[in-house]
Design a protein around this motif. Structure first.
Motif, PDB file in Angstrom:
ATOM      1  N   ARG A  71      -4.106   7.131 -11.469  1.00  0.00           N
ATOM      2  CA  ARG A  71      -3.434   7.778 -12.614  1.00  0.00           C
ATOM      3  C   ARG A  71      -4.039   7.296 -13.930  1.00  0.00           C
ATOM      4  NH1 ARG A  71      -1.422  11.457  -9.187  1.00  0.00           N
ATOM      5  NH2 ARG A  71       0.405  10.796  -8.013  1.00  0.00           N
TER       6      ARG A  71
ATOM      7  N   LEU B  68       7.016   7.827   0.529  1.00  0.00           N
ATOM      8  CA  LEU B  68       7.938   7.422  -0.524  1.00  0.00           C
ATOM      9  C   LEU B  68       9.295   7.001   0.026  1.00  0.00           C
ATOM     10  CD1 LEU B  68       7.153  10.093  -3.265  1.00  0.00           C
ATOM     11  CD2 LEU B  68       6.319   7.734  -3.090  1.00  0.00           C
TER      12      LEU B  68
ATOM     13  N   SER C 119       1.217  -3.703  -6.384  1.00  0.00           N
ATOM     14  CA  SER C 119       0.394  -2.531  -6.091  1.00  0.00           C
ATOM     15  C   SER C 119      -0.845  -2.916  -5.296  1.00  0.00           C
ATOM     16  CB  SER C 119      -0.031  -1.839  -7.393  1.00  0.00           C
ATOM     17  OG  SER C 119       1.085  -1.308  -8.062  1.00  0.00           O
TER      18      SER C 119
ATOM     19  N   ARG D 202       0.286  -1.847 -12.399  1.00  0.00           N
ATOM     20  CA  ARG D 202       1.636  -1.784 -11.831  1.00  0.00           C
ATOM     21  C   ARG D 202       1.862  -2.993 -10.925  1.00  0.00           C
ATOM     22  NH1 ARG D 202      -0.151   3.694 -11.674  1.00  0.00           N
ATOM     23  NH2 ARG D 202       1.166   5.072 -12.911  1.00  0.00           N
TER      24      ARG D 202
ATOM     25  N   ASP E  92       7.232   2.613  -3.346  1.00  0.00           N
ATOM     26  CA  ASP E  92       7.856   3.113  -4.569  1.00  0.00           C
ATOM     27  C   ASP E  92       7.025   4.237  -5.196  1.00  0.00           C
ATOM     28  OD1 ASP E  92       9.874   2.977  -6.594  1.00  0.00           O
ATOM     29  OD2 ASP E  92       8.400   2.020  -7.885  1.00  0.00           O
ATOM     30  N   ALA E  93       5.725   4.156  -5.029  1.00  0.00           N
ATOM     31  CA  ALA E  93       4.829   5.189  -5.557  1.00  0.00           C
ATOM     32  C   ALA E  93       3.570   5.211  -4.695  1.00  0.00           C
ATOM     33  CB  ALA E  93       4.469   4.911  -7.013  1.00  0.00           C
TER      34      ALA E  93
END
Length: 292
Positions: free
Chosen positions: A134, A234, A179, A176, A211-212
């Protein structure tokens, strides 16, 4: 002998100078940094710029900087610098994974992250990496600076959101907690373009559930990430049956073509298998059971 069409050359001294040159010479000009993609295309006359604007003196665009909750990477940062960065390996091991399989040391010593992203080759590795992380592109032009999400950056093969009078200056990666990420590639020979590759990034909640998640494929006819595959994980505790289902979803979602690198069924098989592998590794890294 392959010889480019005639062109003129100018060397920019600052970002503002580069922008002025782009404005002066118009859409027939091209920016050059490493040149490993552009120059072969010029020699084959697939690209015929009238002006080459060399940005190799723009040292202000050559940096790797942890700034708050973002890792900022200048567009002129060489592949070798990314591969050798301990900070990059710690925060985003997927970048180190990908850089290790990009071409060879000669190319990595000269090629840049900005050049790779702006070339927008469908078989280019860092585009998938930036998609799943991202990342955000920082683009400067006559109207000032603007931020472009990576999902909006690539608009198709060899086409990006960077206008002819703009310059990609930086890529920002959000950091994050809890991660992990990973990238794997199948190639016909060392340093070749991908037959197929997959990248994944996951974040874990305090209870260890996902979580992502983001999953992307390289050279398999897919733009952006595979939401269906990510949705499988997820809210779930990472486990093999989920990786298998995500791989199946990735194989369904991709749209490969048959070419000298392989048949469609083979490439779909690679999408499935590589997605499982990168998810296993990304989840293990996120849980701290696998070092980056």
């Amino acid at each position: 002998m392959q010889i480019p069409a005639p062109f003129d050359y100018v060397r920019a001294s600052t970002v503002n100078d580069a922008l002025e040159l782009l404005a002066r010479h118009g859409p027939e000009s091209r920016v050059i940094a490493g040149g490993h993609s552009l120059l072969p295309m010029m020699k084959l006359r697939l690209a015929r710029p009238e002006w080459l604007i060399d940005i190799n003196d723009l040292f202000e665009l050559d940096f790797i900087l942890l700034d708050g909750d973002h890792l900022r990477v200048g567009a002129l940062t060489r592949h070798t610098a990314l591969l050798e960065s301990a900070e990059v390996a710690r925060l985003f091991p997927i970048i180190s994974d990908a850089e290790a399989v990009i071409a060879d040391p000669v190319v990595r010593n000269r090629g840049t992250i900005g050049g790779s992203l702006c070339q927008a080759d469908p078989a280019e590795d860092l585009s998938t990496v930036c998609d799943v992380l991202r990342a955000v592109a920082v683009v400067r032009g006559p109207g000032g600076e603007r931020l472009v999400d990576m999902k909006e950056f690539h608009r198709g093969p060899y086409e990006t959101a960077v206008a002819p009078d703009e310059l990609l200056c930086e890529v920002r990666f959000p950091v994050r907690p809890s991660s992990g990420s990973a990238y794997e590639k199948v190639e016909r020979r060392v340093g070749d373009w991908a037959v197929a590759a997959a990248g994944a990034a996951v974040s874990l909640a305090d209870d260890g559930s996902v979580d992502a998640a983001a999953i992307g494929l390289t050279a398999l006819g897919l733009d952006g990430t595979i939401e269906e595959a990510a949705a499988v994980l997820l809210g779930q505790q990472p486990r093999e049956e989920l990786f298998v289902e995500a791989g199946r979803q990735a194989a369904i979602a991709c749209d490969p073509v048959a070419d000298q690198r392989g048949q469609i069924d083979y490439k779909r098989h690679l999408a499935d298998e590589l997605t499982r592998r990168v998810l296993r590794l990304a989840c293990a890294r996120a849980a701290g059971t696998q070092e980056g």
